[in-house]
Design an enzyme around this catalytic site. Structure first.
Site, PDB file in Angstrom:
ATOM      1  N   ARG A 194      42.952  44.086  36.837  1.00  0.00           N
ATOM      2  CA  ARG A 194      43.605  43.354  35.462  1.00  0.00           C
ATOM      3  C   ARG A 194      42.491  42.979  34.791  1.00  0.00           C
ATOM      4  NH1 ARG A 194      42.639  43.105  42.009  1.00  0.00           N
ATOM      5  NH2 ARG A 194      44.889  43.166  43.069  1.00  0.00           N
TER       6      ARG A 194
ATOM      7  N   LYS B 219      40.192  40.646  43.812  1.00  0.00           N
ATOM      8  CA  LYS B 219      40.645  39.390  44.575  1.00  0.00           C
ATOM      9  C   LYS B 219      39.257  39.567  45.923  1.00  0.00           C
ATOM     10  CE  LYS B 219      45.405  39.494  42.492  1.00  0.00           C
ATOM     11  NZ  LYS B 219      46.735  38.260  43.073  1.00  0.00           N
TER      12      LYS B 219
ATOM     13  N   HIS C 119      48.954  42.438  32.349  1.00  0.00           N
ATOM     14  CA  HIS C 119      49.898  42.394  33.919  1.00  0.00           C
ATOM     15  C   HIS C 119      51.046  43.335  33.187  1.00  0.00           C
ATOM     16  CE1 HIS C 119      48.743  41.914  37.587  1.00  0.00           C
ATOM     17  NE2 HIS C 119      50.227  42.156  38.031  1.00  0.00           N
TER      18      HIS C 119
ATOM     19  N   ARG D  28      48.695  47.185  32.817  1.00  0.00           N
ATOM     20  CA  ARG D  28      48.354  47.494  35.140  1.00  0.00           C
ATOM     21  C   ARG D  28      49.543  48.237  35.313  1.00  0.00           C
ATOM     22  NH1 ARG D  28      45.210  46.417  39.010  1.00  0.00           N
ATOM     23  NH2 ARG D  28      46.335  45.328  40.865  1.00  0.00           N
TER      24      ARG D  28
ATOM     25  N   HIS E 166      44.920  47.167  45.389  1.00  0.00           N
ATOM     26  CA  HIS E 166      45.494  46.723  46.224  1.00  0.00           C
ATOM     27  C   HIS E 166      44.954  46.145  47.800  1.00  0.00           C
ATOM     28  CE1 HIS E 166      49.144  47.519  42.876  1.00  0.00           C
ATOM     29  NE2 HIS E 166      48.605  46.237  42.918  1.00  0.00           N
TER      30      HIS E 166
ATOM     31  N   TYR F 229      55.891  50.166  42.765  1.00  0.00           N
ATOM     32  CA  TYR F 229      56.223  51.292  41.370  1.00  0.00           C
ATOM     33  C   TYR F 229      56.657  52.526  41.753  1.00  0.00           C
ATOM     34  CZ  TYR F 229      52.130  47.931  40.111  1.00  0.00           C
ATOM     35  OH  TYR F 229      51.638  46.978  39.980  1.00  0.00           O
TER      36      TYR F 229
END
Length: 326
Positions: A177, A201, A272, A275, A298, A307
């Protein structure tokens, strides 16, 4: 420990919390400030996430106060549903409604857990399923053209040019990110193994590999570009802005959009989008879903599965174009 700069947006002025023309009752504003402190200090969320969560809760509390409620503990399922219905009449998208319903459930669960409400009013609150749109991605040749165009502009050895190539190579090689990119320090690179340590995150750390092209671009940046651009206050930051200090996310987004414009026919994507591109190309190249999930950081495999729809859609388009009986 969170720094003082990450204090809740409404801390110290709870009586001034305003949504449109209304002012929240004091008990609601006070509870909101406590909730923001919880998100910041206990859950260690970023300022952007805290603002998003609290902004949604403000609209809920404002709606409740207009219905005559004065205490957050008075929230019930009927109030929550009428709030969501009101949002829908304003024309908000399904994804926004789903996000606000999630924010409400997180808030009411905290109210109950912290003893501010006798029950969790949002436990049974449903939300519309957001339609997951396929993100635009670059083809492999377009990604190569992007790097090639940036490298051509850096042939003069300018520090900014070398930095741009290194950032683009690393974004595409790793799929990290933009917030993770700007937060990297020099010591986060392990050149002996071509791995970068990333703080994602929820402050979860992961190691992401990168290839030889990115390694070469990083070497040139670290050996030539960064020393020339570095200014007092740069600290250990891996990537620096024009003034020689840690680069910010806005500058990286501007760079990516500007460089993408140099690639004929490429979709206008930002960091992004790179990404998404990295994840799509990994899956098209045979990487398994679990590995891609770990590389991208994730929390849920369902997020990574998006994806697979991208790659299937691209294969279907190629089939329609190439097969004589498609």
């Amino acid at each position: 420990m969170p720094s003082a700069s990450r204090s809740p947006p409404y801390a110290g002025r709870v009586s001034e919390v305003v949504e449109d023309e209304g002012v929240l009752p004091e008990p609601m504003a006070t509870t909101l400030a406590a909730y923001e402190r919880h998100l910041t200090a206990e859950r260690d969320l970023t300022p952007h996430t805290v603002r998003a969560y609290s902004g949604d809760v403000v609209t809920l509390l404002d709606h409740a106060s207009r219905l005559g409620l004065t205490e957050p503990g008075e929230l019930d399922l009927r109030t929550l549903r009428s709030w969501l219905a009101k949002q829908q009449t304003l024309g908000l998208s399904r994804s926004t409604l789903a996000r606000r319903a999630t924010a409400a459930r997180v808030f009411t669960a905290w109210l109950h857990r912290s003893g501010r409400a006798p029950r969790d009013a949002g436990a049974s609150l449903g939300s519309p399923k957001a339609r997951r749109t396929l993100p635009p991605v670059l083809r492999a040749d377009e990604a190569a053209d992007l790097i090639r165009a940036a490298a051509g502009l850096a042939d003069d050895g300018s520090p900014v040019g070398l930095r741009d190539v290194a950032m683009l190579e690393l974004l595409y090689a790793t799929g990290i990110r933009v917030g993770e990119l700007v937060g990297l320090d020099v010591d986060d690179l392990d050149r002996s193994r071509n791995v970068v340590r990333v703080l994602g995150k929820g402050r979860k750390e992961r190691s992401v590999p990168f290839g030889h092209p990115a390694a070469r671009a990083l070497d040139r940046w670290l050996e030539v570009g960064r020393p020339a651009l570095r200014a007092d206050g740069a600290g250990p930051a891996l990537f620096l802005g024009a003034r020689g200090r840690r680069i910010d996310q806005r500058a990286v987004r501007t760079l990516v959009h500007r460089r993408i414009a140099d690639v004929p026919g490429a979709p206008d994507i930002g960091p992004h989008g790179l990404r998404h591109t990295a994840a799509t190309h990994l899956l098209e190249g045979g990487a398994d879903l679990r590995s891609v999930q770990e590389l991208l950081g994730h929390a849920s495999l369902a997020t990574t599965q998006l994806y697979t729809h991208v790659t299937t859609d691209r294969l279907r388009a190629a089939y329609r174009q190439a097969h004589p009986r498609a």
